[in-house]
Design an enzyme around this catalytic site. Structure first.
Site, PDB file in Angstrom:
ATOM      1  CE  LYS A  13      -2.079  -1.190   3.846  1.00 52.14           C
ATOM      2  NZ  LYS A  13      -1.373  -2.464   4.123  1.00 52.14           N
ATOM      3  NE  ARG A  86      -4.552  -1.523  10.006  1.00 51.16           N
ATOM      4  CZ  ARG A  86      -3.475  -1.054   9.377  1.00 51.16           C
ATOM      5  NH1 ARG A  86      -3.455   0.148   8.865  1.00 51.16           N
ATOM      6  NH2 ARG A  86      -2.427  -1.817   9.288  1.00 51.16           N
ATOM      7  NE  ARG A 158       6.269  -0.714  10.140  1.00 52.24           N
ATOM      8  CZ  ARG A 158       5.153  -0.638   9.407  1.00 52.24           C
ATOM      9  NH1 ARG A 158       5.170   0.056   8.292  1.00 52.24           N
ATOM     10  NH2 ARG A 158       4.060  -1.243   9.770  1.00 52.24           N
ATOM     11  NE  ARG A 169       1.875  -5.111  11.047  1.00 52.27           N
ATOM     12  CZ  ARG A 169       2.889  -4.740  10.269  1.00 52.27           C
ATOM     13  NH1 ARG A 169       4.105  -5.196  10.505  1.00 52.27           N
ATOM     14  NH2 ARG A 169       2.678  -3.899   9.277  1.00 52.27           N
TER      15      ARG A 169
HETATM   16  P1  AP5 Z   1       4.885  -1.666   1.858  1.00 45.77           P
HETATM   17  O1  AP5 Z   1       4.555  -0.828   0.671  1.00 45.77           O
HETATM   18  O2  AP5 Z   1       5.657  -1.047   2.975  1.00 45.77           O
HETATM   19  O3  AP5 Z   1       3.555  -2.394   2.377  1.00 45.77           O
HETATM   20  P2  AP5 Z   1       2.291  -1.816   3.164  1.00 45.77           P
HETATM   21  O4  AP5 Z   1       1.092  -2.495   2.575  1.00 45.77           O
HETATM   22  O5  AP5 Z   1       2.297  -0.323   3.170  1.00 45.77           O
HETATM   23  O6  AP5 Z   1       2.603  -2.432   4.576  1.00 45.77           O
HETATM   24  P3  AP5 Z   1       2.517  -1.848   6.038  1.00 45.77           P
HETATM   25  O7  AP5 Z   1       3.209  -2.865   6.909  1.00 45.77           O
HETATM   26  O8  AP5 Z   1       3.024  -0.450   6.153  1.00 45.77           O
HETATM   27  O9  AP5 Z   1       1.005  -1.901   6.272  1.00 45.77           O
HETATM   28  P4  AP5 Z   1       0.277  -2.039   7.561  1.00 45.77           P
HETATM   29  O10 AP5 Z   1      -1.069  -1.755   7.036  1.00 45.77           O
HETATM   30  O11 AP5 Z   1       0.367  -3.268   8.346  1.00 45.77           O
HETATM   31  O12 AP5 Z   1       1.017  -1.025   8.540  1.00 45.77           O
HETATM   32  P5  AP5 Z   1       0.666   0.451   8.983  1.00 45.77           P
HETATM   33  O13 AP5 Z   1       1.916   1.212   9.001  1.00 45.77           O
HETATM   34  O14 AP5 Z   1      -0.509   0.971   8.238  1.00 45.77           O
HETATM   35  O15 AP5 Z   1       5.667  -2.965   1.338  1.00 45.77           O
HETATM   36  C1  AP5 Z   1       6.166  -3.949   2.243  1.00 45.77           C
HETATM   37  C2  AP5 Z   1       7.542  -4.449   1.768  1.00 45.77           C
HETATM   38  O16 AP5 Z   1       7.378  -5.182   0.554  1.00 45.77           O
HETATM   39  C3  AP5 Z   1       8.549  -3.321   1.449  1.00 45.77           C
HETATM   40  O17 AP5 Z   1       9.823  -3.735   1.842  1.00 45.77           O
HETATM   41  C4  AP5 Z   1       8.457  -3.156  -0.073  1.00 45.77           C
HETATM   42  O18 AP5 Z   1       9.692  -2.721  -0.612  1.00 45.77           O
HETATM   43  C5  AP5 Z   1       8.116  -4.573  -0.525  1.00 45.77           C
HETATM   44  N1  AP5 Z   1       7.200  -4.605  -1.676  1.00 45.77           N
HETATM   45  C6  AP5 Z   1       6.123  -3.788  -1.901  1.00 45.77           C
HETATM   46  N2  AP5 Z   1       5.514  -4.127  -3.050  1.00 45.77           N
HETATM   47  C7  AP5 Z   1       6.197  -5.204  -3.551  1.00 45.77           C
HETATM   48  C8  AP5 Z   1       6.057  -6.014  -4.732  1.00 45.77           C
HETATM   49  N3  AP5 Z   1       5.073  -5.801  -5.628  1.00 45.77           N
HETATM   50  N4  AP5 Z   1       6.927  -7.039  -4.919  1.00 45.77           N
HETATM   51  C9  AP5 Z   1       7.926  -7.256  -4.026  1.00 45.77           C
HETATM   52  N5  AP5 Z   1       8.133  -6.532  -2.911  1.00 45.77           N
HETATM   53  C10 AP5 Z   1       7.282  -5.509  -2.660  1.00 45.77           C
HETATM   54  O19 AP5 Z   1       0.115   0.204  10.498  1.00 45.77           O
HETATM   55  C11 AP5 Z   1       0.983  -0.150  11.551  1.00 45.77           C
HETATM   56  C12 AP5 Z   1       0.181  -0.251  12.844  1.00 45.77           C
HETATM   57  O20 AP5 Z   1      -0.412   1.033  13.157  1.00 45.77           O
HETATM   58  C13 AP5 Z   1      -1.005  -1.230  12.819  1.00 45.77           C
HETATM   59  O21 AP5 Z   1      -0.610  -2.564  13.088  1.00 45.77           O
HETATM   60  C14 AP5 Z   1      -1.918  -0.626  13.920  1.00 45.77           C
HETATM   61  O22 AP5 Z   1      -1.460  -0.974  15.200  1.00 45.77           O
HETATM   62  C15 AP5 Z   1      -1.722   0.874  13.737  1.00 45.77           C
HETATM   63  N6  AP5 Z   1      -2.723   1.448  12.814  1.00 45.77           N
HETATM   64  C16 AP5 Z   1      -2.489   2.033  11.596  1.00 45.77           C
HETATM   65  N7  AP5 Z   1      -3.641   2.419  11.028  1.00 45.77           N
HETATM   66  C17 AP5 Z   1      -4.642   2.093  11.898  1.00 45.77           C
HETATM   67  C18 AP5 Z   1      -6.055   2.229  11.854  1.00 45.77           C
HETATM   68  N8  AP5 Z   1      -6.692   2.781  10.795  1.00 45.77           N
HETATM   69  N9  AP5 Z   1      -6.765   1.762  12.899  1.00 45.77           N
HETATM   70  C19 AP5 Z   1      -6.167   1.211  13.968  1.00 45.77           C
HETATM   71  N10 AP5 Z   1      -4.823   1.042  14.070  1.00 45.77           N
HETATM   72  C20 AP5 Z   1      -4.064   1.485  13.041  1.00 45.77           C
END
Ligand code: AP5
Length: 215
Positions: A13, A86, A158, A169
């Site tokens: 994402k 979410r 992270r 997660r």
């Molecule tokens: P990346 O693009 O970083 O993936 P992402 O989908 O953004 O993953 P996140 O881990 O950031 O999502 P998340 O939703 O769990 O975490 P968030 O920060 O929102 O890609 C991942 C890796 O793969 C990278 O190394 C990239 O280079 C590689 N990659 C990407 N595309 C690829 C491809 N096509 N092929 C190969 N490799 C690829 O949330 C963190 C925490 O915050 C949550 O657990 C929760 O506690 C809290 N939180 C956040 N939002 C909320 C909410 N709305 N409500 C409640 N709690 C929340």
């Protein structure tokens, strides 16, 4: 442009939002990045969010809704929502706010990928604590191993990318976030499924062609 990107942790994402933002000019709003910035700044919200984030659980809805509505209200040129909503409660709150403002979402992009691919992506992810750039040790390596291309900062893993937290997660995603896709289909929003188990450029092209078709 008002777009939501849904998908499990590690689906790409954040990676795709950066590219979409560069191409279409909408602001990338990542709830995770905002929470990590709050944590780094030591704010009350950041301290409260920490224990949920470190265990792979969701931060309580009302804290997130207040935080994201504040951020959304500053995006005059549209936005790409990454990580929000979410839960169905968050999606309903967003719909209510949009309706009150006389606005409408353009689309919900649903990045689809299997859990086993995700575990590998998360274990190889490295990010820059200074500028937030995201890399992968093999799929998207920096020019110099372990160092950010943009500012020379040492890259970090992270804390919530540890395998045991990733498993939590994923469980949280399937239990609480997957129903959001069903919610948007039920209320008649345009939900576009994207195969995210492809090289990054292929995923971007698939997204760009869907978004170009919306214009
Ligand atoms: P990346 O693009 O970083 O993936 P992402 O989908 O953004 O993953 P996140 O881990 O950031 O999502 P998340 O939703 O769990 O975490 P968030 O920060 O929102 O890609 C991942 C890796 O793969 C990278 O190394 C990239 O280079 C590689 N990659 C990407 N595309 C690829 C491809 N096509 N092929 C190969 N490799 C690829 O949330 C963190 C925490 O915050 C949550 O657990 C929760 O506690 C809290 N939180 C956040 N939002 C909320 C909410 N709305 N409500 C409640 N709690 C929340």
């Amino acid at each position: 442009m008002k777009i939501i990107l849904l998908g499990p942790p590690g689906a790409g994402k954040g990676t795709q939002c950066k590219r979409v933002s560069e191409r279409y000019g909408a602001t990338h709003l990542s709830s995770g990045d905002i929470l990590r910035a709050e944590r780094a700044a030591g704010t009350k919200l950041g301290r409260e969010a920490q224990r949920y984030m470190d265990s792979g659980a969701l931060v309580p809805d009302q804290l997130i809704i207040d935080m994201m509505m504040g951020a959304i209200s500053k995006c005059a040129k549209g936005y790409l929502l990454d990580g929000f909503p979410r839960t169905v409660v968050q999606a309903e709150a967003l719909d209510k706010a949009l309706a009150a403002a006389g606005e409408k979402l353009d689309a919900v992009l649903n990045l689809e990928i299997d859990d086993n691919v995700i575990v590998d992506r998360m274990s190889g992810r490295r990010s820059c604590p200074k500028c937030g750039a995201v890399y992968h040790v093999s799929n998207q390596p920096p020019k110099v191993a372990g160092i950010c291309d943009n500012d020379g900062e040492k890259l970090v893993q992270r804390p919530d990318d540890r395998p045991e937290v990733v498993q939590n997660r994923l469980k949280t995603y399937h239990a609480q976030t997957e129903p959001v896709i069903g919610y948007y289909r039920k209320v008649g929003r345009r939900v576009i499924d994207i195969d995210a188990d492809k090289p990054m450029d292929d995923v971007s092209h698939a997204i760009f062609s869907e978004l170009d078709a919306l214009k």
